[in-house]
Design a protein around this motif. Sequence first.
Motif, mmCIF file in Angstrom:
data_model
loop_
_atom_site.group_PDB
_atom_site.id
_atom_site.type_symbol
_atom_site.label_atom_id
_atom_site.label_comp_id
_atom_site.label_asym_id
_atom_site.label_seq_id
_atom_site.Cartn_x
_atom_site.Cartn_y
_atom_site.Cartn_z
ATOM 1 N N SER A 106 0.954 -1.132 -0.136
ATOM 2 C CA SER A 106 -0.058 -0.069 -0.082
ATOM 3 C C SER A 106 0.862 1.217 0.286
ATOM 4 C CB SER A 106 -1.024 -0.155 1.300
ATOM 5 O OG SER A 106 -0.163 -0.347 2.349
ATOM 6 N N SER A 107 2.188 1.302 0.344
ATOM 7 C CA SER A 107 3.052 2.543 0.269
ATOM 8 C C SER A 107 4.386 2.118 0.178
ATOM 9 C CB SER A 107 2.503 3.369 1.470
ATOM 10 O OG SER A 107 3.504 3.630 2.241
ATOM 11 N N ILE A 108 5.210 3.086 -0.293
ATOM 12 C CA ILE A 108 6.482 2.814 -0.396
ATOM 13 C C ILE A 108 7.197 3.954 0.222
ATOM 14 C CG2 ILE A 108 8.814 2.269 -1.709
ATOM 15 C CD1 ILE A 108 6.773 1.126 -4.051
ATOM 16 N N ALA A 109 8.086 3.861 1.351
ATOM 17 C CA ALA A 109 8.926 4.859 1.702
ATOM 18 C C ALA A 109 10.127 4.793 1.112
ATOM 19 C CB ALA A 109 9.241 4.773 3.275
ATOM 20 N N VAL A 110 10.573 5.918 0.530
ATOM 21 C CA VAL A 110 11.651 6.217 -0.292
ATOM 22 C C VAL A 110 12.676 7.231 0.266
ATOM 23 C CG1 VAL A 110 12.865 6.850 -2.523
ATOM 24 C CG2 VAL A 110 10.164 5.785 -2.153
ATOM 25 N N GLN A 111 13.914 6.985 0.530
ATOM 26 C CA GLN A 111 14.927 8.128 0.951
ATOM 27 C C GLN A 111 15.868 8.369 -0.029
ATOM 28 O OE1 GLN A 111 17.612 6.245 3.691
ATOM 29 N NE2 GLN A 111 17.581 8.484 4.992
ATOM 30 N N ALA A 112 15.847 9.849 -0.363
ATOM 31 C CA ALA A 112 16.591 10.161 -1.414
ATOM 32 C C ALA A 112 18.127 10.169 -0.979
ATOM 33 C CB ALA A 112 16.166 11.521 -1.907
ATOM 34 N N THR A 113 19.070 10.012 -1.827
ATOM 35 C CA THR A 113 20.408 10.302 -1.668
ATOM 36 C C THR A 113 21.035 11.434 -0.966
ATOM 37 O OG1 THR A 113 20.629 10.771 -4.006
ATOM 38 C CG2 THR A 113 21.374 8.531 -3.441
ATOM 39 N N SER A 114 20.277 12.470 -1.666
ATOM 40 C CA SER A 114 20.360 13.693 -0.678
ATOM 41 C C SER A 114 19.237 14.541 -0.945
ATOM 42 C CB SER A 114 21.685 14.210 -1.479
ATOM 43 O OG SER A 114 21.502 15.061 -2.639
ATOM 44 N N ALA A 115 19.270 15.330 -0.004
ATOM 45 C CA ALA A 115 18.050 16.591 0.117
ATOM 46 C C ALA A 115 17.882 17.324 -0.992
ATOM 47 C CB ALA A 115 18.244 17.449 1.435
ATOM 48 N N ASP A 116 18.633 17.674 -1.793
ATOM 49 C CA ASP A 116 18.596 18.521 -3.105
ATOM 50 C C ASP A 116 18.099 17.799 -3.769
ATOM 51 O OD1 ASP A 116 21.112 17.387 -2.918
ATOM 52 O OD2 ASP A 116 21.940 18.960 -3.742
ATOM 53 N N ARG A 117 17.822 16.310 -3.759
ATOM 54 C CA ARG A 117 17.602 15.657 -5.087
ATOM 55 C C ARG A 117 15.992 15.300 -4.978
ATOM 56 N NH1 ARG A 117 19.823 16.154 -9.093
ATOM 57 N NH2 ARG A 117 18.887 14.490 -10.132
ATOM 58 N N ILE A 118 15.590 15.509 -3.708
ATOM 59 C CA ILE A 118 14.135 15.095 -3.580
ATOM 60 C C ILE A 118 13.025 15.610 -4.637
ATOM 61 C CG2 ILE A 118 12.064 15.483 -1.918
ATOM 62 C CD1 ILE A 118 14.106 15.689 0.438
ATOM 63 N N ASP A 119 13.420 16.806 -5.101
ATOM 64 C CA ASP A 119 12.261 17.386 -6.138
ATOM 65 C C ASP A 119 12.694 16.529 -7.424
ATOM 66 O OD1 ASP A 119 10.983 18.913 -4.372
ATOM 67 O OD2 ASP A 119 12.032 20.651 -5.101
ATOM 68 N N ALA A 120 13.796 16.271 -7.622
ATOM 69 C CA ALA A 120 13.884 15.731 -9.073
ATOM 70 C C ALA A 120 13.579 14.097 -8.824
ATOM 71 C CB ALA A 120 15.498 15.567 -9.290
ATOM 72 N N LEU A 121 13.627 13.424 -7.701
ATOM 73 C CA LEU A 121 13.407 12.182 -7.364
ATOM 74 C C LEU A 121 11.970 11.901 -7.628
ATOM 75 C CD1 LEU A 121 14.166 9.255 -6.878
ATOM 76 C CD2 LEU A 121 14.248 10.052 -4.451
ATOM 77 N N GLN A 122 11.222 13.190 -6.987
ATOM 78 C CA GLN A 122 9.747 13.017 -7.172
ATOM 79 C C GLN A 122 9.322 12.932 -8.583
ATOM 80 O OE1 GLN A 122 7.703 16.513 -5.432
ATOM 81 N NE2 GLN A 122 5.874 15.470 -5.086
ATOM 82 N N ALA A 123 9.821 13.736 -9.411
ATOM 83 C CA ALA A 123 9.491 13.869 -10.858
ATOM 84 C C ALA A 123 9.759 12.260 -11.565
ATOM 85 C CB ALA A 123 10.361 14.990 -11.560
ATOM 86 N N ASP A 124 10.808 11.970 -11.023
ATOM 87 C CA ASP A 124 11.192 10.605 -11.751
ATOM 88 C C ASP A 124 10.385 9.635 -11.357
ATOM 89 O OD1 ASP A 124 13.547 11.574 -12.888
ATOM 90 O OD2 ASP A 124 14.993 11.026 -11.438
ATOM 91 N N LEU A 125 9.836 9.254 -9.966
ATOM 92 C CA LEU A 125 8.902 8.687 -9.306
ATOM 93 C C LEU A 125 7.610 8.711 -10.089
ATOM 94 C CD1 LEU A 125 9.849 8.835 -5.668
ATOM 95 C CD2 LEU A 125 10.139 6.602 -7.284
ATOM 96 N N GLU A 126 7.159 9.866 -10.331
ATOM 97 C CA GLU A 126 5.773 10.215 -11.071
ATOM 98 C C GLU A 126 5.881 9.650 -12.548
ATOM 99 O OE1 GLU A 126 5.367 14.353 -9.918
ATOM 100 O OE2 GLU A 126 4.331 13.796 -8.095
ATOM 101 N N GLU A 127 7.092 9.844 -12.793
ATOM 102 C CA GLU A 127 7.234 9.226 -14.384
ATOM 103 C C GLU A 127 7.254 7.978 -14.406
ATOM 104 O OE1 GLU A 127 9.986 11.501 -16.653
ATOM 105 O OE2 GLU A 127 10.231 9.617 -17.724
ATOM 106 N N ALA A 128 7.920 7.114 -13.597
ATOM 107 C CA ALA A 128 8.178 5.825 -13.751
ATOM 108 C C ALA A 128 6.824 4.867 -13.210
ATOM 109 C CB ALA A 128 9.270 5.189 -12.772
ATOM 110 N N LEU A 129 6.114 5.888 -12.192
ATOM 111 C CA LEU A 129 4.855 4.981 -11.491
ATOM 112 C C LEU A 129 3.627 6.067 -11.944
ATOM 113 C CD1 LEU A 129 6.367 3.941 -8.221
ATOM 114 C CD2 LEU A 129 5.883 2.485 -10.169
ATOM 115 N N PRO A 130 3.221 6.059 -13.192
ATOM 116 C CA PRO A 130 2.251 7.003 -13.709
ATOM 117 C C PRO A 130 0.827 7.024 -12.442
ATOM 118 C CG PRO A 130 2.549 5.495 -15.323
ATOM 119 C CD PRO A 130 3.510 5.073 -14.248
#
Lengths: 496, 222
Positions: free
Chosen positions: A276-300
């Motif tokens: 029901s949910s996945i908790a994700v830790q980013a490699t660094s705080a400044d990558r969070i926004d980029a990672l959010q975009a990547d995740l949204e793309e990978a899991l539409p």
Amino acid sequence: MFFTYLRRELAGRRRQTAIIAAGMALAIALVMIVNAVSTGVRDAQAAVLESVYGVGTDLTVAQEPAPPGEGEGGPRFEFDAGAGTTTDGSTEISQSRLMAGFGSTTFEDDALATVEALDDVAAAAATLSLTNTTFNGELPEFRQGSDSTAPTEGEQPVAPPEGGFDGAGGSAFDVDSFTVLGLDPAADAVGPLSAVALDEGRGLEASDTGDAVAVLDATYATSAELAVGDTIDVGGTEFEVVGTVTSTSADTETAANVYIPLDLAQSISGEEGMISSIAVQATSADRIDALQADLEEALPDATVSTQAGLAASVSGSLASASSLISNLGLWVSLAVLVAAFLIAILLTIQGVTRRTREFGTLKAIGWSNRRIVGQVTGESIVQGLIGGAAGLVLGLAGIWVVNLIAPTIGGATATDVVAGGPGGRQLAIPGGPGGGFADAASASAGSAEVVLNAPVTIGVIAIAIGLAVLGGLVAGSFGGWRAARLRPAEALRSNA
Amino acid sequence: MYTLENVSKAYTRSTRKIAALKNVSLTIGAGQLVAIQGPTGGGKSTLLQMLGALDRPTSGRVALGDAELSHLPDSRLAGIRAKEIGFVFQGFNLIPTLSAQENVETALEPLDVPGDERRRRALAALESVGLGDRAAHVPSELSGGQQQRVAIARALVKEPDVLLADEPTGNLDEETRDEIIDLLEGLWRDRGLTLVIVTHDSAVARRAERRLHIKHGTVTER
Ligand SMILES: Nc1ncnc2c1ncn2[C@@H]1O[C@H](COP(=O)(O)OP(=O)(O)OP(=O)(O)O)[C@@H](O)[C@H]1O
Ligand SMILES: [Mg+2]
């Protein structure tokens, strides 16, 4: 001379000094209390979030819940004719069912692999949130008439039903529910269990995969009278309690009542291969926004939320407290502050006007404007500092009272971090779906009771002193400006 | 000491223009005792303000020794007042919250006299006006005559060249008035001051070497 004069003036004009200082004190105390309480509320919000999502979780992947379809939405208990044990005309039945949490949607667990494959992901852990509902009941023995014909006129009526909990054919049910979180025992870097401290026993370990072992929230364990070594029935399977955990953020409960290995959670609830949910830790705080975009793309189909977004989702009295503080508290303290400053300015100007002859005389005997302005400003700053000291004491006392009362505020995290999701759904899983079992709700996974603690920080004290000096400076500048404009000839004019 | 040439002072009250001094020309020699008399509203205080560097004339020239009072900036005027001019006012004008000694010390404050010397000189000045034993009293604890003595000590502690007094006995009874005038006259004699006293009182004026009369802003010698 400066200090002698200043001291004599403040001592000689005690009323004005007292009024200005009292106003400043009140305002400063209010600002301090509001500031401390809002810090406390922010801490509480963080504590709630932490207990629900875990420390180190930067992003959460979930799926927007679909509106429940017809006929769905609650556990169904079905009993065969022979179910339960019958004694004295009553049938005791007990059944527990483990279901996906109401209002949360499950999705295929291959999403976890997709997430882990992305750059910038330091760790990811999948969880399955479930609710276990146990139905305990006592039913009357269902008696049929001696023959299968309906009673006809003149015949003896069928004997009234017997048995049941009241011995007269009544039924009694108990519905107990608790929240269950299935998680990968091997993943401890991220996810709900990263925010807990072991209370007793042990936590889930990698080797527990596939074993019927459970870790309990310490608060729940106490209320359910369970301890390490006992067993707990989860969806009809007996789990051994191997440990209890408490939240690291004081006073909050942990994310769920019961934690079990993910694979068993999936198989018992019939949610094979679902999470029901996945908790994700980013490699660094400044990558969070980029990672959010990547995740949204990978899991539409998924909804990806950041901690910042999650903070906004904290609801309940905590949210009310926070908005109360940030709106009402802020405005009230600002208004009082402005009023105090205005009073200080007006009284200072009035004081200078009353001392027209005094300042005119000093100018006439050769005092420079700078010296007179300095004197007036110095007096005001000291008045402000007296107010600041009193305000500091008053404010600390106020904060102390807040902490003494220690109001408990509840917070729940709504799943509709999911933008546009159906409003008001709670990750907090109501114990009983549907109307019938509403009373059974006893614990909810996403909610936490937090005792508000208003901390006294250096910042709060700095605010008090800063405002005191500022108030004195502002009032002093007005008074000084007024005094600078006085003509020395005033000394000869106002003969009294 | 003083040179005034065609000094005029006009005040504008809303639309009305009041000529307080009209083309006054006069000189006052160093060490003179000058009494200024005249009806109320005649311009006595206005003239004293010109002499005291408290205000500038609307036109004309006022000089104190080499200093062109009519043309110096405010800060220089404040410096001249601090060093060279002592004032005594009708209403005493003491700082109500300060003790007698502290009031006298205020006159040394702009001269940046060190604290020890300041206190010593202030006390000496109080003793010279006969109030050595009242140094710690605040003005409200002193009689009118005593307050005026403190004010005179304040005016003299900096050892000015000029002492200007605007009706110094106006708020005092007759007996005290004579004491204060005796004191001022004594100080003038002992210290070689230039003393200008504005007064309504002919008894006081008679003791001056020179008498000026101001009416409607015009000065005449008597
Ligand atoms: N600041 C001022 N603004 C307007 N008019 C003024 C001002 N000062 C003085 N005057 C006017 O100038 C004229 C001279 O005033 P001044 O005070 O010099 O008189 P005075 O001879 O000292 O009177 P008194 O004996 O009452 O003290 C008066 O008409 C007075 O009203
Ligand atoms: Mg006058």
